[in-house]
Design an enzyme around this catalytic site. Structure first.
Site, short mmCIF file in Angstrom:
data_model
loop_
_atom_site.label_atom_id
_atom_site.label_comp_id
_atom_site.label_asym_id
_atom_site.label_seq_id
_atom_site.Cartn_x
_atom_site.Cartn_y
_atom_site.Cartn_z
N GLU A 92 35.24 -64.25 8.50
CA GLU A 92 36.29 -64.05 8.06
C GLU A 92 36.54 -62.70 7.46
OE1 GLU A 92 37.12 -67.36 5.37
OE2 GLU A 92 35.65 -68.74 6.49
N THR A 137 43.80 -73.99 9.18
CA THR A 137 45.01 -74.39 8.76
C THR A 137 45.13 -74.85 7.42
OG1 THR A 137 45.07 -76.21 10.24
CG2 THR A 137 46.05 -74.40 11.21
N TYR A 138 44.66 -74.24 6.34
CA TYR A 138 44.80 -74.67 4.94
C TYR A 138 44.61 -73.48 4.17
CZ TYR A 138 39.88 -74.74 6.47
OH TYR A 138 38.76 -74.35 7.27
N ASP A 139 44.74 -73.64 2.87
CA ASP A 139 44.81 -72.40 1.88
C ASP A 139 45.98 -71.54 2.36
OD1 ASP A 139 42.79 -73.61 0.47
OD2 ASP A 139 41.12 -72.32 1.29
#
Length: 401
Positions: free
Chosen positions: A175, A239-241
């Site tokens: 990330e 696919t969150y935050d």
């Protein structure tokens, strides 16, 4: 008004009105080739065994195809353990053990020992060791300078004789490659593909090699994800935050909407937009997993039940302000509506957005409708004791299993 893509419309619409004046229906097409069974993947965190008291024995392994153990760390450009006590040193009492038998001196202890027992009880379950994560991705920049050396170090660690046979493969949670997360990287768009290619060569064709990838469209443009997908078994889209509590003043917004809704702060910050972008980059649909968060993000001091309200700060959470497990929220602040295909909840000035079994069912139907390879959950400790959310994933993706 946003036009819903045709594939999504087919998933979300449950019935169409019949018109007697309509022309006769065309002859039925040949049945499609049956898709491979979809993957139901859950992340297990090494730190969850402490304050959360979520042990390997608590994993709903009968409703998973793969379990991802998070996280190992990057050290001098190679793979290393990040918490040896939790991983393989901590003696597990009988009450916390998968098989009800306490660890004995000389045997494999900790989570690794329990994972071995879990696999023995569920022979079809595959276990993958993930490296990196939000706070542990800094070392990937150094690893990218010598992909083959990195891969060799990871192979030595995963096949260590002390826990041989526990892990079926490796996951890279960088990330973010060639973009900024907690730290910034400028290794180039080919860095992640090079790491995955070296891992595949080192581990061989039978091992699982996977990677977590961003849901942010800007970050997706920074790396060649089509090339990254070639040596990988799958890419898990985070696919969150999409929205968080930030400074704490709002506007309130669910953190993982499936689709855009009126007033969404950023229309491209949705699961549908991220999946569409990945497929548009050339990543095969069967190599994309849709990510689901087993938690909510919320605010306090809110005076509006719908999204878009102002707040006085992040809502209190059990472990961190502004975030709470689904298992807690379903009791303390049940859903009062939906927005963008995810649940929202308004109670006593607190506002939360999170997924429920119902909204997860919709997301799993979306995944199947787009031909995706399955879905993954971050992370399992947020679920109820009886696994409500992981059950919704399982039945949504594998209804005939």
């Amino acid at each position: 008004m946003r036009v819903v893509p045709l594939v999504l419309s087919a998933v979300l619409l449950t019935a169409a009105a019949c018109d007697s004046s309509s022309p006769p229906a065309p002859p039925p097409a040949a049945p499609p080739v049956a898709a491979a069974p979809q993957r139901v993947v859950g992340y297990f965190t090494d730190w969850g065994v402490y304050g959360r008291n979520f042990q390997v024995r608590d994993v709903a392994a009968d409703r998973l195809t793969h379990l991802v153990y998070a996280f190992g760390k990057l050290d001098d450009g190679g793979c290393a353990t990040s918490d040896s006590w939790a991983d393989f040193e901590r003696p597990i009492a009988a009450a916390d053990s998968v098989d009800g038998i306490a660890d004995t001196p000389g045997g494999l202890r900790g989570n690794f020992g329990q994972l071995r027992k879990l696999k023995a009880a569920h022979p079809r379950l595959k276990v993958i060791w993930s490296f990196g994560g939000w706070t542990g991705s800094k070392g990937f920049t150094e690893a990218a300078r010598d992909p083959d050396g990195f891969a060799a170090s990871c192979h030595r660690l995963l096949t260590d004789s002390r826990w041989a046979g526990v892990f079926d493969g490796i996951d890279i949670d960088w990330e973010y490659p060639n973009a900024c997360g907690l730290v910034c990287d400028a290794s180039g768009p080919g860095a992640l593909p090079a790491l995955l290619t070296s891992l595949r060569a080192e581990f061989g064709p039978a091992a699982l090699v996977t990677a977590a990838v961003p849901g942010d469209l800007g970050k997706l443009k920074a790396t060649d994800y089509a090339a990254a997908a070639r040596p990988a078994d799958w890419l898990g889209a985070m696919t969150y935050d999409f929205f968080g509590t930030g400074a704490g003043t709002g506007p309130t917004a669910p953190h993982s909407p499936l689709t855009a809704y009126p007033g969404i702060p950023r229309e491209t910050a949705t699961t549908d937009a991220a999946i569409t972008a990945l497929l548009g980059l050339g990543v095969p649909a069967e190599k994309v997993l849709l990510g689901v968060g087993f938690y909510g993000r919320g605010w306090t001091g809110v005076g509006k039940a719908g999204p878009g309200g102002r707040a006085s700060g992040p809502a209190p959470g059990s472990f961190e302000k502004g975030i709470e497990d689904y298992a807690v929220l379903r009791e303390t602040c049940p859903p009062t509506g939906t927005a963008g295909g995810t649940a929202i909840a308004f109670c006593d000035g607190r506002w939360w957005g999170y997924d429920t079994p119902g909204t997860i069912g919709t997301k799993m139907a979306y995944a199947r409708g787009r031909g995706l390879g399955g879905a993954f959950a971050w992370e399992l400790s947020g679920d109820t004791a009886d696994g409500e959310l992981v059950s919704a994933m399982w039945t949504g993706l594998r209804p005939s299993a």
